[in-house]
Design an enzyme around this catalytic site. Structure first.
Site, mmCIF file in Angstrom:
data_model
loop_
_atom_site.group_PDB
_atom_site.id
_atom_site.type_symbol
_atom_site.label_atom_id
_atom_site.label_comp_id
_atom_site.label_asym_id
_atom_site.label_seq_id
_atom_site.Cartn_x
_atom_site.Cartn_y
_atom_site.Cartn_z
ATOM 1 C CD GLN A 14 -2.647 1.355 2.540
ATOM 2 O OE1 GLN A 14 -2.424 0.619 3.510
ATOM 3 N NE2 GLN A 14 -3.489 2.371 2.595
ATOM 4 C CG ASP A 36 6.985 -6.727 -2.588
ATOM 5 O OD1 ASP A 36 6.430 -5.724 -2.152
ATOM 6 O OD2 ASP A 36 6.688 -7.882 -2.202
ATOM 7 C CE1 TYR A 140 2.366 -4.418 11.395
ATOM 8 C CE2 TYR A 140 0.770 -3.302 12.799
ATOM 9 C CZ TYR A 140 1.653 -3.283 11.736
ATOM 10 O OH TYR A 140 1.823 -2.121 11.008
ATOM 11 C CE LYS A 144 6.040 -2.127 11.936
ATOM 12 N NZ LYS A 144 6.810 -2.291 10.659
HETATM 13 P P1 NAD Z 1 1.533 -3.894 2.773
HETATM 14 O O1 NAD Z 1 1.104 -5.144 3.435
HETATM 15 O O2 NAD Z 1 0.585 -3.205 1.877
HETATM 16 O O3 NAD Z 1 2.869 -4.151 1.957
HETATM 17 C C1 NAD Z 1 3.920 -4.894 2.485
HETATM 18 C C2 NAD Z 1 4.728 -5.431 1.325
HETATM 19 O O4 NAD Z 1 5.764 -6.249 1.905
HETATM 20 C C3 NAD Z 1 3.918 -6.325 0.370
HETATM 21 O O5 NAD Z 1 4.058 -5.842 -0.952
HETATM 22 C C4 NAD Z 1 4.551 -7.702 0.533
HETATM 23 O O6 NAD Z 1 4.599 -8.438 -0.681
HETATM 24 C C5 NAD Z 1 5.934 -7.337 1.027
HETATM 25 N N1 NAD Z 1 6.572 -8.448 1.725
HETATM 26 C C6 NAD Z 1 6.016 -9.347 2.565
HETATM 27 N N2 NAD Z 1 6.926 -10.245 2.948
HETATM 28 C C7 NAD Z 1 8.084 -9.901 2.340
HETATM 29 C C8 NAD Z 1 9.387 -10.457 2.326
HETATM 30 N N3 NAD Z 1 9.683 -11.573 3.010
HETATM 31 N N4 NAD Z 1 10.347 -9.822 1.611
HETATM 32 C C9 NAD Z 1 10.050 -8.714 0.895
HETATM 33 N N5 NAD Z 1 8.833 -8.166 0.848
HETATM 34 C C10 NAD Z 1 7.870 -8.758 1.568
HETATM 35 O O7 NAD Z 1 2.041 -2.913 3.937
HETATM 36 P P2 NAD Z 1 2.092 -1.321 3.922
HETATM 37 O O8 NAD Z 1 0.767 -0.858 4.376
HETATM 38 O O9 NAD Z 1 2.653 -0.823 2.668
HETATM 39 O O10 NAD Z 1 3.090 -1.089 5.140
HETATM 40 C C11 NAD Z 1 4.445 -0.780 4.991
HETATM 41 C C12 NAD Z 1 5.021 -0.493 6.366
HETATM 42 O O11 NAD Z 1 4.255 0.546 6.993
HETATM 43 C C13 NAD Z 1 4.972 -1.676 7.328
HETATM 44 O O12 NAD Z 1 6.124 -1.662 8.124
HETATM 45 C C14 NAD Z 1 3.769 -1.397 8.192
HETATM 46 O O13 NAD Z 1 3.918 -1.964 9.475
HETATM 47 C C15 NAD Z 1 3.799 0.116 8.265
HETATM 48 N N6 NAD Z 1 2.499 0.694 8.573
HETATM 49 C C16 NAD Z 1 1.497 0.685 7.644
HETATM 50 C C17 NAD Z 1 0.267 1.237 7.980
HETATM 51 C C18 NAD Z 1 -0.881 1.271 7.016
HETATM 52 O O14 NAD Z 1 -2.001 1.654 7.420
HETATM 53 N N7 NAD Z 1 -0.687 0.900 5.758
HETATM 54 C C19 NAD Z 1 0.073 1.788 9.254
HETATM 55 C C20 NAD Z 1 1.103 1.727 10.188
HETATM 56 C C21 NAD Z 1 2.322 1.206 9.811
HETATM 57 C C1 AKB Z 2 -2.915 -2.220 10.544
HETATM 58 O O1 AKB Z 2 -4.122 -1.975 10.758
HETATM 59 O O2 AKB Z 2 -2.349 -3.284 10.800
HETATM 60 C C2 AKB Z 2 -2.078 -1.091 10.003
HETATM 61 C C3 AKB Z 2 -1.447 -0.347 11.132
HETATM 62 C C4 AKB Z 2 -2.210 0.699 11.820
HETATM 63 O O3 AKB Z 2 -0.342 -0.625 11.484
HETATM 64 N N1 AKB Z 2 -2.884 -0.259 9.172
#
Ligand code: NAD
Ligand code: AKB
Length: 309
Positions: A14, A36, A140, A144
């Site tokens: 995302q 990825d 998770y 984290k």
């Molecule tokens: P996402 O799940 O959309 O994307 C994660 C990506 O990591 C995917 O494309 C997946 O294919 C890849 N992945 C999984 N395992 C893997 C591996 N072994 N090697 C390489 N790639 C791998 O997550 P996101 O929403 O883009 O989140 C990115 C970061 O932001 C994460 O650390 C997440 O904890 C953090 N985060 C996201 C949100 C949110 O709302 N999207 C909120 C808080 C924190």
């Molecule tokens: C989730 O809901 O897991 C993420 C986050 C807040 O880390 N969007």
């Protein structure tokens, strides 16, 4: 700080699917390397990289002369509860491999987003500061929180410039969310735009902090470029734009779609949402690197709708 060769892990997710074009626009396409474990792109820059594979991580950083990393590869909260072992492997061992290879190759920056998931049911609910009770109850959240500590450890022990910020739920329309608890907000907006009703997996009064993707991208860049001398924190900055309950989002959407209706049928994700705070204190990010979100609930909803249409 100048970034010559930037590796983005988890680039197909995302955030990554928007961060790659955002960074490419600023620093130039030839300086950004999306990677990825899933390869669903024809981008010639793409590196197929599983971050749990230590050797491949080292080879990629060395081969492409990477000097800065946005480490996004992770397993999110709801998916992590379904497969805790995978969440541990990717979120902890994956980061460990990135940190180790970064020290070896003298990488100048490793920026890893953290999450409101690091908080737990004992954390105060409102205006939560950076330093507080943090006893997460999901795999998770545990991973984290460990990631924040690992970043601080590598900075203290090896001088690695590890940085990170705790994102709230991120709202965006370009790529689907990756299996989190805050995903309901995106799903609800999409269903409203499609003219369909929505069945929400959280209770109507589950208040959670949120942020629109343009503010998230801007905050990643600002933290990456922040003067080191201004930073009192490193890996655990709270950032937030607004807080909202599913019911408040439903009512906001009804301003555009008068017949839109939501039914509430909480599932296993309710327990996760219940353990997270309703609002955060982001003052350290404001003071230390000028964090300044532009979107509130109204403008986020309006912009999402205009693009999804
Ligand atoms: P996402 O799940 O959309 O994307 C994660 C990506 O990591 C995917 O494309 C997946 O294919 C890849 N992945 C999984 N395992 C893997 C591996 N072994 N090697 C390489 N790639 C791998 O997550 P996101 O929403 O883009 O989140 C990115 C970061 O932001 C994460 O650390 C997440 O904890 C953090 N985060 C996201 C949100 C949110 O709302 N999207 C909120 C808080 C924190
Ligand atoms: C989730 O809901 O897991 C993420 C986050 C807040 O880390 N969007």
């Amino acid at each position: 700080m100048t970034f010559e060769k930037i590796l983005v892990t988890g680039a197909g997710g995302q955030i990554g699917s928007e961060l790659v074009p955002f960074l490419s626009e600023i620093f130039g396409k030839d300086r950004v390397f999306p990677s990825d474990v899933r390869s669903n792109t024809t981008d010639p820059r793409f590196i197929n990289l599983d971050v749990t594979d230590k050797t491949s991580v080292e080879l990629a950083i060395d081969k492409y002369k990477i000097d800065s990393i946005f480490h996004l590869a992770a397993i999110l909260s709801a998916k992590g509860e379904k497969n805790p072992e995978l969440a541990y492997k990717v979120n902890v061992s994956g980061l460990y491999n990135i940190l180790e290879a970064s020290v070896k190759n003298k990488v100048k920056l490793v920026l890893t987003p953290s999450s409101i998931g690091i908080f737990g049911p004992d954390t105060p609910k409102e205006n939560v500061p950076i330093e507080t009770i943090a006893r997460p109850v999901t795999m998770y959240g545990i991973t984290k929180l460990m990631a924040e500590h690992l970043g601080n450890y590598y900075h203290a022990r090896f001088g690695l410039n590890a940085r990170g910020l705790r994102f709230p739920g991120l709202i965006s329309y370009k790529s689907p969310p990756g299996g989190g608890t805050t995903d309901y907000s995106i799903e609800m907006i999409i269903e409203a735009v499609k003219g369909r009703n929505y069945k929400c997996f959280l209770k109507e009064d589950s208040k959670l902090p949120m942020m629109y993707m343009p503010d998230a991208l801007d905050s990643l860049l600002k933290l990456a470029e922040a003067e080191d001398s201004r930073l009192k924190h490193r890996t655990d900055f709270n950032v937030t734009s607004f807080s909202v309950t599913p019911k408040e989002l439903e009512l906001e959407l009804r301003k555009y779609y008068r017949s839109f209706e939501v039914t509430y049928q909480p599932d296993f994700r309710q327990r996760i949402a219940d353990s997270w705070p309703g609002s955060l204190d982001a003052s350290a990010a404001v003071q230390e690197w000028d964090f300044h979100p532009n979107y509130d609930l109204r403008s986020t909803t309006e912009d999402m709708i205009s693009h999804l249409k």
